[in-house]
Design an enzyme around this catalytic site. Structure first.
Site, PDB file in Angstrom:
ATOM      1  N   LYS A  68       0.931  -1.221  -0.023  1.00  0.00           N
ATOM      2  CA  LYS A  68       0.074   0.240   0.068  1.00  0.00           C
ATOM      3  C   LYS A  68       0.565   1.098  -0.140  1.00  0.00           C
ATOM      4  O   LYS A  68       2.162   1.166   0.011  1.00  0.00           O
ATOM      5  CB  LYS A  68      -0.507   0.271   1.230  1.00  0.00           C
ATOM      6  CG  LYS A  68      -1.872  -1.335   1.335  1.00  0.00           C
ATOM      7  CD  LYS A  68      -3.346  -0.808   2.693  1.00  0.00           C
ATOM      8  CE  LYS A  68      -3.611  -2.241   2.357  1.00  0.00           C
ATOM      9  NZ  LYS A  68      -5.411  -2.183   3.395  1.00  0.00           N
ATOM     10  N   TYR A 113     -12.905  -2.790  -3.776  1.00  0.00           N
ATOM     11  CA  TYR A 113     -13.027  -2.441  -2.297  1.00  0.00           C
ATOM     12  C   TYR A 113     -14.534  -2.735  -2.537  1.00  0.00           C
ATOM     13  O   TYR A 113     -15.084  -2.192  -0.804  1.00  0.00           O
ATOM     14  CB  TYR A 113     -12.304  -1.836  -1.643  1.00  0.00           C
ATOM     15  CG  TYR A 113     -10.907  -1.655  -1.410  1.00  0.00           C
ATOM     16  CD1 TYR A 113     -10.862  -3.479  -0.019  1.00  0.00           C
ATOM     17  CD2 TYR A 113     -10.018  -0.889  -1.691  1.00  0.00           C
ATOM     18  CE1 TYR A 113      -9.034  -3.276   0.145  1.00  0.00           C
ATOM     19  CE2 TYR A 113      -9.004  -0.842  -0.958  1.00  0.00           C
ATOM     20  CZ  TYR A 113      -8.529  -2.221  -0.392  1.00  0.00           C
ATOM     21  OH  TYR A 113      -7.069  -2.716  -0.335  1.00  0.00           O
ATOM     22  N   PHE A 146     -15.542   2.991   6.862  1.00  0.00           N
ATOM     23  CA  PHE A 146     -14.550   3.505   6.274  1.00  0.00           C
ATOM     24  C   PHE A 146     -13.814   3.049   5.162  1.00  0.00           C
ATOM     25  O   PHE A 146     -12.663   4.365   4.203  1.00  0.00           O
ATOM     26  CB  PHE A 146     -13.231   3.164   7.493  1.00  0.00           C
ATOM     27  CG  PHE A 146     -13.379   1.440   7.048  1.00  0.00           C
ATOM     28  CD1 PHE A 146     -13.035   0.293   6.543  1.00  0.00           C
ATOM     29  CD2 PHE A 146     -14.636   0.774   8.299  1.00  0.00           C
ATOM     30  CE1 PHE A 146     -13.070  -0.631   6.307  1.00  0.00           C
ATOM     31  CE2 PHE A 146     -13.574  -0.887   8.230  1.00  0.00           C
ATOM     32  CZ  PHE A 146     -13.177  -1.986   6.856  1.00  0.00           C
ATOM     33  N   ARG A 159      -1.524 -14.300   4.496  1.00  0.00           N
ATOM     34  CA  ARG A 159      -1.734 -13.744   6.178  1.00  0.00           C
ATOM     35  C   ARG A 159      -1.285 -13.582   7.005  1.00  0.00           C
ATOM     36  O   ARG A 159      -1.572 -13.138   7.813  1.00  0.00           O
ATOM     37  CB  ARG A 159      -3.544 -14.115   5.828  1.00  0.00           C
ATOM     38  CG  ARG A 159      -4.095 -13.988   4.746  1.00  0.00           C
ATOM     39  CD  ARG A 159      -5.210 -12.530   4.480  1.00  0.00           C
ATOM     40  NE  ARG A 159      -6.120 -12.798   5.636  1.00  0.00           N
ATOM     41  CZ  ARG A 159      -6.606 -11.212   5.833  1.00  0.00           C
ATOM     42  NH1 ARG A 159      -6.386 -10.302   4.057  1.00  0.00           N
ATOM     43  NH2 ARG A 159      -7.230 -11.037   6.491  1.00  0.00           N
ATOM     44  N   THR A 181      -5.099  -6.869  10.784  1.00  0.00           N
ATOM     45  CA  THR A 181      -5.541  -5.905  10.008  1.00  0.00           C
ATOM     46  C   THR A 181      -4.850  -4.638  11.259  1.00  0.00           C
ATOM     47  O   THR A 181      -4.226  -3.809  10.088  1.00  0.00           O
ATOM     48  CB  THR A 181      -7.185  -5.627   9.986  1.00  0.00           C
ATOM     49  OG1 THR A 181      -7.281  -7.273   9.628  1.00  0.00           O
ATOM     50  CG2 THR A 181      -7.520  -4.639   9.464  1.00  0.00           C
ATOM     51  N   ARG A 238       3.328  -5.741   9.057  1.00  0.00           N
ATOM     52  CA  ARG A 238       2.012  -5.300   9.761  1.00  0.00           C
ATOM     53  C   ARG A 238       3.343  -4.575  10.537  1.00  0.00           C
ATOM     54  O   ARG A 238       2.764  -3.182  10.425  1.00  0.00           O
ATOM     55  CB  ARG A 238       0.456  -4.979  10.105  1.00  0.00           C
ATOM     56  CG  ARG A 238      -0.078  -5.139   8.549  1.00  0.00           C
ATOM     57  CD  ARG A 238      -1.474  -5.982   8.057  1.00  0.00           C
ATOM     58  NE  ARG A 238      -2.236  -5.261   7.172  1.00  0.00           N
ATOM     59  CZ  ARG A 238      -3.431  -6.104   6.853  1.00  0.00           C
ATOM     60  NH1 ARG A 238      -3.723  -7.102   7.603  1.00  0.00           N
ATOM     61  NH2 ARG A 238      -4.337  -5.608   5.912  1.00  0.00           N
ATOM     62  N   ASN A 258      -2.048   0.175   6.915  1.00  0.00           N
ATOM     63  CA  ASN A 258      -1.145  -0.689   6.977  1.00  0.00           C
ATOM     64  C   ASN A 258      -1.065  -1.570   5.907  1.00  0.00           C
ATOM     65  O   ASN A 258      -0.739  -3.301   6.304  1.00  0.00           O
ATOM     66  CB  ASN A 258      -2.463  -1.729   7.836  1.00  0.00           C
ATOM     67  CG  ASN A 258      -3.550  -2.109   6.917  1.00  0.00           C
ATOM     68  OD1 ASN A 258      -3.524  -1.717   5.615  1.00  0.00           O
ATOM     69  ND2 ASN A 258      -4.074  -2.988   7.064  1.00  0.00           N
ATOM     70  N   HIS A 298      -2.142  -5.189   1.637  1.00  0.00           N
ATOM     71  CA  HIS A 298      -3.144  -6.215   1.376  1.00  0.00           C
ATOM     72  C   HIS A 298      -3.104  -7.177   0.986  1.00  0.00           C
ATOM     73  O   HIS A 298      -2.058  -7.486   0.179  1.00  0.00           O
ATOM     74  CB  HIS A 298      -4.753  -5.319   0.241  1.00  0.00           C
ATOM     75  CG  HIS A 298      -5.568  -6.115  -0.457  1.00  0.00           C
ATOM     76  ND1 HIS A 298      -6.775  -5.932   0.593  1.00  0.00           N
ATOM     77  CD2 HIS A 298      -5.332  -7.103  -1.593  1.00  0.00           C
ATOM     78  CE1 HIS A 298      -6.778  -7.239  -0.041  1.00  0.00           C
ATOM     79  NE2 HIS A 298      -6.996  -8.174  -1.070  1.00  0.00           N
ATOM     80  N   GLU A 356      -9.282 -11.669  -7.501  1.00  0.00           N
ATOM     81  CA  GLU A 356      -8.993  -9.889  -7.167  1.00  0.00           C
ATOM     82  C   GLU A 356      -7.245 -10.751  -8.595  1.00  0.00           C
ATOM     83  O   GLU A 356      -7.171  -9.343  -9.359  1.00  0.00           O
ATOM     84  CB  GLU A 356      -8.544 -10.058  -5.884  1.00  0.00           C
ATOM     85  CG  GLU A 356      -9.222  -9.583  -5.095  1.00  0.00           C
ATOM     86  CD  GLU A 356      -8.321  -9.521  -3.778  1.00  0.00           C
ATOM     87  OE1 GLU A 356      -7.469  -9.889  -3.132  1.00  0.00           O
ATOM     88  OE2 GLU A 356      -9.953  -9.572  -2.800  1.00  0.00           O
TER      89      GLU A 356
HETATM   90  P1  GDP Z   1      -8.351  -7.054   6.130  1.00  0.00           P
HETATM   91  O1  GDP Z   1      -8.094  -8.093   5.250  1.00  0.00           O
HETATM   92  O2  GDP Z   1      -6.688  -7.094   7.049  1.00  0.00           O
HETATM   93  O3  GDP Z   1      -7.179  -6.247   4.709  1.00  0.00           O
HETATM   94  O4  GDP Z   1      -9.122  -6.021   6.934  1.00  0.00           O
HETATM   95  P2  GDP Z   1     -10.459  -5.699   6.165  1.00  0.00           P
HETATM   96  O5  GDP Z   1     -10.592  -6.519   5.124  1.00  0.00           O
HETATM   97  O6  GDP Z   1     -11.182  -6.136   7.232  1.00  0.00           O
HETATM   98  O7  GDP Z   1     -10.530  -4.610   5.599  1.00  0.00           O
HETATM   99  C1  GDP Z   1      -9.489  -4.040   4.523  1.00  0.00           C
HETATM  100  C2  GDP Z   1      -8.794  -2.387   4.795  1.00  0.00           C
HETATM  101  O8  GDP Z   1      -9.941  -1.580   5.367  1.00  0.00           O
HETATM  102  C3  GDP Z   1      -7.538  -3.057   5.916  1.00  0.00           C
HETATM  103  O9  GDP Z   1      -6.736  -3.112   5.558  1.00  0.00           O
HETATM  104  C4  GDP Z   1      -7.858  -1.777   6.119  1.00  0.00           C
HETATM  105  O10 GDP Z   1      -6.772  -0.626   6.075  1.00  0.00           O
HETATM  106  C5  GDP Z   1      -9.293  -0.563   6.174  1.00  0.00           C
HETATM  107  N1  GDP Z   1     -10.091  -1.326   7.601  1.00  0.00           N
HETATM  108  C6  GDP Z   1     -10.016  -1.715   8.174  1.00  0.00           C
HETATM  109  N2  GDP Z   1     -10.485  -1.612   9.497  1.00  0.00           N
HETATM  110  C7  GDP Z   1     -10.704  -0.401   9.297  1.00  0.00           C
HETATM  111  C8  GDP Z   1     -11.273   0.738   9.938  1.00  0.00           C
HETATM  112  O11 GDP Z   1     -12.586   0.086  11.042  1.00  0.00           O
HETATM  113  N3  GDP Z   1     -10.852   2.441   9.752  1.00  0.00           N
HETATM  114  C9  GDP Z   1     -10.270   2.466   8.901  1.00  0.00           C
HETATM  115  N4  GDP Z   1     -10.149   3.640   8.388  1.00  0.00           N
HETATM  116  N5  GDP Z   1      -9.424   1.982   7.827  1.00  0.00           N
HETATM  117  C10 GDP Z   1     -10.013  -0.108   8.414  1.00  0.00           C
END
Ligand code: GDP
Length: 136
Positions: free
Chosen positions: A9, A49, A57, A85, A91, A102, A112, A115, A126
């Site tokens: 990212k 997304y 968010f 993962r 996350t 991370r 973070n 992805h 994807e």
């Molecule tokens: P991942 O699979 O670990 O990347 O997590 P998710 O699929 O739950 O979320 C996708 C992406 O959305 C994450 O990698 C973060 O960049 C963002 N994200 C997730 N939860 C939050 C949150 O509570 N706040 C914000 N600002 N971004 C979030």
């Protein structure tokens, strides 16, 4: 053999750690079979997304993912989805296990560092999205 998508990212590309992150994948036995440095358009980020569209968010996430260059790659290996993962960590970098990407490179829950596809099915979608020429 399984394939997955990794996106380094904008926070991590800005920190000049693309190589360090790719090395983690290679050291864990994953092979980089495709890769490109690019900047996502608002349309691409929004479509990628889409699953998070209803989350609070979503806007911030799409804005963030278009804020700088990203490095997108396809990783191949045994259990590639789960292994990637595991290497990424939780996350929220504050919750991420020591030694994960991370924990070592990320700043916040939105910035973070990486992805990674969260299932084999999503990995296939994807890969098709970013590398249609590789889709099976
Ligand atoms: P991942 O699979 O670990 O990347 O997590 P998710 O699929 O739950 O979320 C996708 C992406 O959305 C994450 O990698 C973060 O960049 C963002 N994200 C997730 N939860 C939050 C949150 O509570 N706040 C914000 N600002 N971004 C979030």
């Amino acid at each position: 053999m399984e394939r997955t998508i990794s996106i380094i990212k904008p926070d991590a590309t800005a920190k000049n750690v693309i190589g360090k992150i790719l090395t983690r994948f290679e050291d864990a036995g994953l092979k980089i079979v495709a890769g490109k440095l690019t900047r996502l358009t608002k349309e691409q980020a929004g479509a990628f997304y889409e699953v998070h569209k209803e989350r609070p968010f979503y806007g911030e996430l799409c804005e963030y993912m278009t804020s700088g260059p990203v490095f997108i790659s396809v990783l191949e290996g045994n259990d590639a989805v789960a292994l990637n993962r595991k290497l990424m960590g939780a996350t929220d970098p504050k919750q991420a296990e020591k030694g994960t990407i991370r924990a070592d490179f990320a700043d916040s829950i939105s910035a973070n560092a990486v992805h990674g596809s969260d299932s084999k099915e999503n990995a296939e979608k994807e890969i098709k999205f970013f590398f249609p020429e590789l889709a099976q």
